[in-house]
Design a protein around this motif. Sequence first.
Motif, PDB file in Angstrom:
ATOM      1  N   PRO A 132       1.004  -1.359  -0.216  1.00 13.79           N
ATOM      2  CA  PRO A 132      -0.026   0.098   0.086  1.00 13.79           C
ATOM      3  C   PRO A 132       0.782   1.343  -0.098  1.00 13.79           C
ATOM      4  N   VAL A 133       0.650   2.361  -0.908  1.00 10.85           N
ATOM      5  CA  VAL A 133       1.642   3.562  -0.881  1.00 10.85           C
ATOM      6  C   VAL A 133       1.254   4.237   0.253  1.00 10.85           C
ATOM      7  N   GLN A 134       0.293   4.175   1.073  1.00 13.85           N
ATOM      8  CA  GLN A 134       0.312   4.862   2.351  1.00 13.85           C
ATOM      9  C   GLN A 134       1.199   4.622   3.158  1.00 13.85           C
ATOM     10  N   LEU A 135       1.989   3.451   3.035  1.00 17.52           N
ATOM     11  CA  LEU A 135       3.031   3.260   3.732  1.00 17.52           C
ATOM     12  C   LEU A 135       4.251   4.046   3.701  1.00 17.52           C
ATOM     13  N   ALA A 249      -1.604   9.031  13.030  1.00 19.33           N
ATOM     14  CA  ALA A 249      -1.631  10.262  12.957  1.00 19.33           C
ATOM     15  C   ALA A 249      -1.059  11.162  11.641  1.00 19.33           C
ATOM     16  N   THR A 250      -0.135  10.656  11.193  1.00 22.52           N
ATOM     17  CA  THR A 250       0.405  11.379   9.850  1.00 22.52           C
ATOM     18  C   THR A 250      -0.327  11.086   8.767  1.00 22.52           C
ATOM     19  N   HIS A 251      -0.776   9.620   8.739  1.00 20.02           N
ATOM     20  CA  HIS A 251      -1.641   9.277   7.659  1.00 20.02           C
ATOM     21  C   HIS A 251      -2.947  10.210   7.466  1.00 20.02           C
ATOM     22  N   TYR A 252      -3.537  10.160   8.749  1.00 16.66           N
ATOM     23  CA  TYR A 252      -4.824  11.158   8.698  1.00 16.66           C
ATOM     24  C   TYR A 252      -4.571  12.416   8.432  1.00 16.66           C
ATOM     25  N   PHE A 253      -3.433  13.131   8.714  1.00 18.15           N
ATOM     26  CA  PHE A 253      -3.215  14.311   8.459  1.00 18.15           C
ATOM     27  C   PHE A 253      -3.083  14.482   6.818  1.00 18.15           C
ATOM     28  N   PHE A 254      -2.399  13.622   6.092  1.00 20.54           N
ATOM     29  CA  PHE A 254      -2.103  13.813   4.683  1.00 20.54           C
ATOM     30  C   PHE A 254      -3.288  13.222   3.974  1.00 20.54           C
ATOM     31  N   ASP A 257      -8.253  11.072   6.115  1.00 25.35           N
ATOM     32  CA  ASP A 257      -8.951   9.764   6.339  1.00 25.35           C
ATOM     33  C   ASP A 257      -7.803   8.540   6.504  1.00 25.35           C
ATOM     34  N   GLY A 258      -8.638   7.523   7.208  1.00 27.57           N
ATOM     35  CA  GLY A 258      -7.573   6.279   7.498  1.00 27.57           C
ATOM     36  C   GLY A 258      -7.532   5.328   6.219  1.00 27.57           C
ATOM     37  N   SER A 259      -7.131   4.351   6.241  1.00 21.94           N
ATOM     38  CA  SER A 259      -7.288   3.148   5.557  1.00 21.94           C
ATOM     39  C   SER A 259      -6.749   1.875   6.042  1.00 21.94           C
ATOM     40  N   VAL A 260      -6.821   0.710   5.239  1.00 18.42           N
ATOM     41  CA  VAL A 260      -6.487  -0.495   5.878  1.00 18.42           C
ATOM     42  C   VAL A 260      -5.324  -0.813   6.326  1.00 18.42           C
ATOM     43  N   VAL A 261      -4.159   0.322   6.150  1.00 21.77           N
ATOM     44  CA  VAL A 261      -3.080   0.230   7.151  1.00 21.77           C
ATOM     45  C   VAL A 261      -3.126   1.132   8.498  1.00 21.77           C
ATOM     46  N   THR A 262      -4.156   1.414   8.703  1.00 12.68           N
ATOM     47  CA  THR A 262      -4.392   2.461   9.819  1.00 12.68           C
ATOM     48  C   THR A 262      -5.202   1.553  10.862  1.00 12.68           C
TER      49      THR A 262
END
Length: 373
Positions: A132-135, A249-254, A257-262
């Motif tokens: 997942p690119v969110q990583l 927190a960083t994921h939500y900021f950018f 929202d969240g995703s499967v990696v949060t």
Amino acid sequence: MIKKRFGKVSLLTVKRLDRRVGVLTVFLLLFQFSSFCAGANPNDRTFLKDSSGTDTTGKILATDPVKDSSKLFASLLSPDEGKVSNFSVNPQAKSFVDDYIRRHNRSLNNMKIWGKPYFNLYDHILSSYGVPVQLKYLSVIESSLSNNAISWAGAVGPWQIMEDAAREHGLKTGYYDDRLDYIKSTNAAAQILKELYSTYGDWLLVIAAYNCGTGNVNQAIAKGRSRNFWEIQYYLPEETRNHVKKFIATHYFFEGDGSVVTMTASEAQNAVFSNAVNKPADAYMELVASCATINIYGKYNSVVIANTLMMDITVFNQLNPNIDAELAKGGIYPLRIPADKVSLFQAKKIEILKQSVELFLNQASVEPAAGTK
């Protein structure tokens, strides 16, 4: 007479100066902005290298305190992107997330501008491994995207890779350290993350293990008799459980929202197989029933297909198990996608194949030769 004349000249001069100052001001503002963008250097930004949940200077960076993270997340969405979030912050992380975003609001906002080239690179490489690119936000909390970052434990580079792990994944260490190279270190980090996920099947545990090692995570699982991060977090080192919350927190900021990696694996499964009006998880079976099958062959990549069709990669892989491995053998694969996405796939299949081949060639060019590990 002289006084009156002098007054007229002064008024005219003031008007001219006012116009010139206005033009000069605009010019200076444009110059400062262009200088900032051109001279942005991630190595000058060291605000996220500690593990305390505050910046290294101890200063609160935000001008306006944020009391409720959900309000901040909503403000990050553009008007035409308004949506009901399906990924609410876990209650056990919410206070940490609120405080962390409040403290790092300004610095993270700046990173949205100067960090974009790094994020684009991460997206390209992580997706080529099916990660997942969110990583990519893991690199933010590891090093603030700085390739010169060095931890007290000896981890180096934007992904803070330890020496043994670096060598295991084909990176050279020493005077010429491949961990400092953004491309090489990101490829190694993607491999590590993928291996950890194959072990735990849970992205929160993957992030925890990336920080403190599999030994500590396995010990916490044994003590807590659970594979749920929130149930075993206090069996993990404090730095590690805060590390996971920083990532959230960083994921939500950018992302807004969240995703499967949060989320934990069970939370992610429930979220993926439920829709915005909270239908039960058997909605997945309805999706399966509505799918069409298209026989494909060639160097198609699952992540490229899923991204183009705007499908969640977890759902896509559930519908198409082992697709990458089967296509790599040169066989024909029965691709299953929702019927309403068939026309989109047919229209984009040449572009999908082109991107897939580019990812394959990029990955092949950076993989270590046999015998170098």
